[in-house]
Design an enzyme around this catalytic site. Structure first.
Site, short mmCIF file in Angstrom:
data_model
loop_
_atom_site.label_atom_id
_atom_site.label_comp_id
_atom_site.label_asym_id
_atom_site.label_seq_id
_atom_site.Cartn_x
_atom_site.Cartn_y
_atom_site.Cartn_z
N GLU A 100 -8.40 7.90 -9.02
CA GLU A 100 -9.22 7.34 -10.12
C GLU A 100 -10.38 6.48 -9.60
OE1 GLU A 100 -5.34 6.90 -13.14
OE2 GLU A 100 -6.39 5.14 -12.35
N THR A 101 -10.30 6.04 -8.37
CA THR A 101 -11.32 5.09 -7.89
C THR A 101 -12.15 5.75 -6.79
OG1 THR A 101 -9.95 4.23 -6.08
CG2 THR A 101 -9.62 3.26 -8.28
N ARG A 116 -5.27 25.86 -0.47
CA ARG A 116 -5.98 25.94 0.84
C ARG A 116 -5.05 25.68 2.01
NH1 ARG A 116 -8.91 25.10 -3.27
NH2 ARG A 116 -11.10 25.72 -3.39
N PHE A 148 0.26 11.55 4.88
CA PHE A 148 -0.04 11.31 3.46
C PHE A 148 -0.24 12.69 2.81
CE2 PHE A 148 -1.38 7.63 0.84
CZ PHE A 148 -1.71 8.28 -0.33
N HIS A 154 -11.98 5.17 -3.73
CA HIS A 154 -11.26 5.13 -2.45
C HIS A 154 -11.39 6.49 -1.73
CE1 HIS A 154 -7.42 4.39 -0.03
NE2 HIS A 154 -8.29 3.46 0.33
N PHE A 205 -12.26 19.66 12.57
CA PHE A 205 -12.05 18.96 11.29
C PHE A 205 -11.23 19.87 10.37
CE2 PHE A 205 -13.26 15.66 8.34
CZ PHE A 205 -13.30 16.27 7.09
N VAL A 210 -6.93 14.79 1.74
CA VAL A 210 -7.40 13.64 0.96
C VAL A 210 -7.65 14.14 -0.46
CG1 VAL A 210 -9.04 11.75 0.82
CG2 VAL A 210 -8.45 12.72 3.05
N1 LIG Z 1 -5.22 8.52 -0.58
C1 LIG Z 1 -5.05 9.17 0.62
C2 LIG Z 1 -4.86 8.48 1.80
N2 LIG Z 1 -4.85 7.11 1.81
C3 LIG Z 1 -4.31 6.35 2.92
C4 LIG Z 1 -5.33 6.11 4.04
O1 LIG Z 1 -5.63 7.31 4.73
C5 LIG Z 1 -4.79 5.10 5.05
O2 LIG Z 1 -3.59 5.60 5.60
C6 LIG Z 1 -4.53 3.75 4.40
O3 LIG Z 1 -5.71 3.32 3.75
C7 LIG Z 1 -4.10 2.70 5.44
O4 LIG Z 1 -5.10 2.51 6.40
N3 LIG Z 1 -4.71 9.13 2.98
C8 LIG Z 1 -4.73 10.52 3.02
O5 LIG Z 1 -4.59 11.14 4.09
N4 LIG Z 1 -4.93 11.22 1.85
C9 LIG Z 1 -5.08 10.58 0.65
O6 LIG Z 1 -5.24 11.27 -0.40
C1 LIG Z 2 -7.82 9.38 -1.76
C2 LIG Z 2 -7.08 8.20 -2.25
O1 LIG Z 2 -7.04 7.17 -1.62
C3 LIG Z 2 -6.50 8.26 -3.63
O2 LIG Z 2 -5.25 8.91 -3.54
C4 LIG Z 2 -6.34 6.87 -4.19
O3 LIG Z 2 -6.08 6.99 -5.56
P1 LIG Z 2 -6.78 5.95 -6.55
O4 LIG Z 2 -8.28 6.10 -6.36
O5 LIG Z 2 -6.34 6.40 -7.93
O6 LIG Z 2 -6.29 4.58 -6.17
#
Ligand SMILES: Nc1c(NC[C@H](O)[C@H](O)[C@H](O)CO)[nH]c(=O)[nH]c1=O
Ligand SMILES: CC(=O)[C@@H](O)COP(=O)(O)O
Length: 153
Positions: A85-86, A127, A22, A88, A113, A81
């Site tokens: 917007e949320t 980075r 991702f 998550h 890490f 990561v």
């Molecule tokens: N939003 C990001 C994700 N989201 C996906 C999750 O990590 C995972 O693969 C999914 O929820 C299925 O279990 N992953 C990242 O590495 N970076 C992001 O910004």
């Molecule tokens: C870190 C995430 O999962 C992010 O990319 C998800 O985006 P959103 O919070 O706008 O659904």
């Protein structure tokens, strides 16, 4: 007084890298930086195994399987990561970090890490080898030092 540090002998080390695909434009640079750093410190290329997972959330699961295999002297985790917007983002960051910490506490080998957690793609790119250098280089060196130090205990 006895002092110990992570001056390491990289011979015969076998390293696993678990990288999330991702945000692959960022994580591929992280992976390339990690491999280059390990090779710079003398880890043979054929002793570096790279495992690709879909996203950061999948990193602890594969890392646990690699740890249980007993094949490796250390594991590097790499991901990016990026905030959306949320909330998550918060859930992923918190759970991935605690999952990796649990592997360090429960496991027998170090798991570093190397997961970027940024507000936007620009911060992540900086980075991953652009303006601020590749943070993963220090993560790779830390892994080698931790392997060496843990072998002295
Ligand atoms: N939003 C990001 C994700 N989201 C996906 C999750 O990590 C995972 O693969 C999914 O929820 C299925 O279990 N992953 C990242 O590495 N970076 C992001 O910004
Ligand atoms: C870190 C995430 O999962 C992010 O990319 C998800 O985006 P959103 O919070 O706008 O659904």
């Amino acid at each position: 007084m006895n002092e110990f540090s992570g001056k390491f002998d990289q011979q015969n080390l076998k390293i696993a890298i678990v990288v999330a695909d991702f945000n692959a434009t960022v994580t591929r640079q992280l992976m390339e930086g990690a491999v280059a750093t390990l090779e710079k410190f003398g880890v043979p290329t054929d002793q570096i195994n790279v495992y690709h997972v879909p996203g950061a959330f999948e990193i602890p699961f594969i890392s646990q399987r690699l740890l249980a295999s007993g094949q490796f002297d250390g594991i590097m985790t790499l991901g990016a990561v990026i905030k959306g917007e949320t909330d998550h983002y918060d859930l992923i960051c918190q759970n991935v970090a605690s999952g990796i910490m649990r592997l360090n506490v429960q496991g027998k080998i170090p798991v570093t890490f190397g997961i970027l957690t940024t507000d936007d793609i620009e911060q992540a790119m900086q980075r991953a080898g652009l303006k601020m250098g590749n943070e993963v280089a220090s993560t790779a060196q830390s892994l080698l030092e931790m392997i060496s130090l843990s072998r002295q205990i």
